[in-house]
Design an enzyme around this catalytic site. Sequence first.
Site, PDB file in Angstrom:
ATOM      1  N   PRO A 280      33.090  30.577  98.759  1.00 23.39           N
ATOM      2  CA  PRO A 280      32.071  31.416  99.391  1.00 23.39           C
ATOM      3  C   PRO A 280      32.667  32.708  99.928  1.00 23.39           C
ATOM      4  O   PRO A 280      33.747  32.706 100.505  1.00 23.39           O
ATOM      5  CB  PRO A 280      31.592  30.535 100.556  1.00 23.39           C
ATOM      6  CG  PRO A 280      32.808  29.749 100.929  1.00 23.39           C
ATOM      7  CD  PRO A 280      33.547  29.477  99.647  1.00 23.39           C
ATOM      8  N   CYS A 349      26.368  64.226 100.908  1.00 23.79           N
ATOM      9  CA  CYS A 349      25.581  65.118 100.064  1.00 23.79           C
ATOM     10  C   CYS A 349      25.174  64.465  98.753  1.00 23.79           C
ATOM     11  O   CYS A 349      25.592  64.887  97.670  1.00 23.79           O
ATOM     12  CB  CYS A 349      26.371  66.395  99.810  1.00 23.79           C
ATOM     13  SG  CYS A 349      26.777  67.186 101.354  1.00 23.79           S
ATOM     14  N   TYR A 378      31.231  42.626 101.804  1.00 26.15           N
ATOM     15  CA  TYR A 378      31.055  43.738 100.867  1.00 26.15           C
ATOM     16  C   TYR A 378      30.640  45.015 101.607  1.00 26.15           C
ATOM     17  O   TYR A 378      29.882  45.823 101.076  1.00 26.15           O
ATOM     18  CB  TYR A 378      30.059  43.362  99.750  1.00 26.15           C
ATOM     19  CG  TYR A 378      30.442  42.080  99.052  1.00 26.15           C
ATOM     20  CD1 TYR A 378      31.556  42.040  98.215  1.00 26.15           C
ATOM     21  CD2 TYR A 378      29.744  40.890  99.267  1.00 26.15           C
ATOM     22  CE1 TYR A 378      31.948  40.867  97.612  1.00 26.15           C
ATOM     23  CE2 TYR A 378      30.126  39.711  98.667  1.00 26.15           C
ATOM     24  CZ  TYR A 378      31.235  39.699  97.834  1.00 26.15           C
ATOM     25  OH  TYR A 378      31.625  38.527  97.230  1.00 26.15           O
TER      26      TYR A 378
HETATM   27  C1  LIG Z   1      32.964  37.389  94.187  1.00 21.17           C
HETATM   28  C2  LIG Z   1      33.429  36.033  93.870  1.00 21.17           C
HETATM   29  C3  LIG Z   1      33.155  34.959  94.729  1.00 21.17           C
HETATM   30  C4  LIG Z   1      32.344  35.116  95.992  1.00 21.17           C
HETATM   31  O1  LIG Z   1      31.012  35.431  95.757  1.00 21.17           O
HETATM   32  P1  LIG Z   1      29.973  35.401  96.976  1.00 21.17           P
HETATM   33  O2  LIG Z   1      28.678  35.747  96.352  1.00 21.17           O
HETATM   34  O3  LIG Z   1      30.419  36.408  97.965  1.00 21.17           O
HETATM   35  O4  LIG Z   1      29.991  34.027  97.534  1.00 21.17           O
HETATM   36  C5  LIG Z   1      33.648  33.722  94.397  1.00 21.17           C
HETATM   37  N1  LIG Z   1      34.370  33.525  93.265  1.00 21.17           N
HETATM   38  C6  LIG Z   1      34.652  34.529  92.412  1.00 21.17           C
HETATM   39  C7  LIG Z   1      35.451  34.248  91.217  1.00 21.17           C
HETATM   40  C8  LIG Z   1      34.199  35.813  92.679  1.00 21.17           C
HETATM   41  O5  LIG Z   1      34.469  36.798  91.827  1.00 21.17           O
END
Ligand SMILES: *Cc1c(COP(=O)(O)O)cnc(C)c1O
Length: 424
Positions: A280, A349, A378
């Site tokens: 996660p 801008c 993010y």
């Molecule tokens: C981005 C990513 C995650 C996490 O995704 P979330 O939507 O933030 O939980 C987990 N595993 C991999 C391989 C990813 O690229």
Amino acid sequence: MHHFDLKDGALHAEGVPLDTLADEVGTPVYVYSTATLKRHYSLLRTAADAHTDALGEALIAFAVKANSNLSVLATLAKLGSGADTVSEGEIRRALAAGIPAERIIFSGVGKTDPELAFAIAVGVRQINIESGAELDRLIQVAAMMNASPAIAVRVNPNIGAGGHAKITTGGKGDKFGVPVEEAYELYARASASPHVTPVGLACHIGSQITDLTPLEAAFRVLAQMTHKLRADGHAVTRLDLGGGLGVPYSGGVNPPSPAEYVAMAARVLEGLEVEAAFEPGRLLAANAGILLTEVVQVNERSDGRRFLVLDAAMNDLMRPALYDAFHDIAPVRPREGAAMDYDVVGPVCETGDTFARDRSLPPLEAEDLVVMTGAGAYGAVMASEYNSRPLVPEVLVDGDKWAIIRARPTYEEMLDREPFADWL
Ligand SMILES: *Cc1c(COP(=O)(O)O)cnc(C)c1O
């Protein structure tokens, strides 16, 4: 669930008034809540621990790309979290924050030879292989190091899902993982090599997924593949289920709870006797962070549009510009009076520098503080210095304590990073 609440007329991060932080650190600034991070982690941990029969000692590997601040990672490390990483830099951050190598997974479609060598040298738990070409390179690198790292094959189950096309990763046309048939072939090839040790399969089909159906379908693909691989004589001891569970960015969206999500995974994996991993990112961090910003001015135009101009911009929080993402916006000290519609914008801008259109908010004036919620994932990680705006700082709160965990660079520091070419 988070710990940003109104107390005595002002929004607080846990015990700390946000106007204090604005005074002391300046705006814009990201503010993270330790209690929220801990709560989200423990919800998932407790859910996984209730299903050890089906999930084994499941690893929770925080997706570092969602929030890679060292203090955030160290907070999670103390809780026992692992890390899902996609670059050498992220592996280094995870290690520096106290996450042991045996809890670090290395994912990503474009790992370079030096990055693979680094991951082998520090002894990460597992390298997730995303293509035949990558497997060939890993075997070469590992052979030179006389190693045999654990790998999982990342399957593209042809089930794309997620809150936006740019964060869908499991569809047939997406660049991630290999199709099921090719995964069998890679697994066999890996088993035949003394320089890699295949331990299982991985998938990650997208992000901000608010319905369990596509996730369940993907996990079922991994379960079926496990049976087939075992029937062919291969060992499969781990299934990496990826991340992707969505969060409520606004009141109307109600994603499944971590407990429902984990219970579904346990149902699908029941009887396989594998060790599961969850990755996660957003789920742990998104609602543990806000972006605190100040109103520069309100532009009332003669055509009736009302622009709320903030001192935060798309370079600080890119999600609205990049993914049309929704963030709740709230004043730190709500004023009395009827709500009005605002277009909420930053000073950069580009028209893309718009956080919200026609957003109904209480009346606001210049120098009022507002927050954008759900900004802990993010957010800061994608920030840049576009328009030569110094990189947005980060603050971590824990109860009544707070600390600057990434400082805003001074203008001198910003300019000093760029030496003039010697012929100028
Ligand atoms: C981005 C990513 C995650 C996490 O995704 P979330 O939507 O933030 O939980 C987990 N595993 C991999 C391989 C990813 O690229």
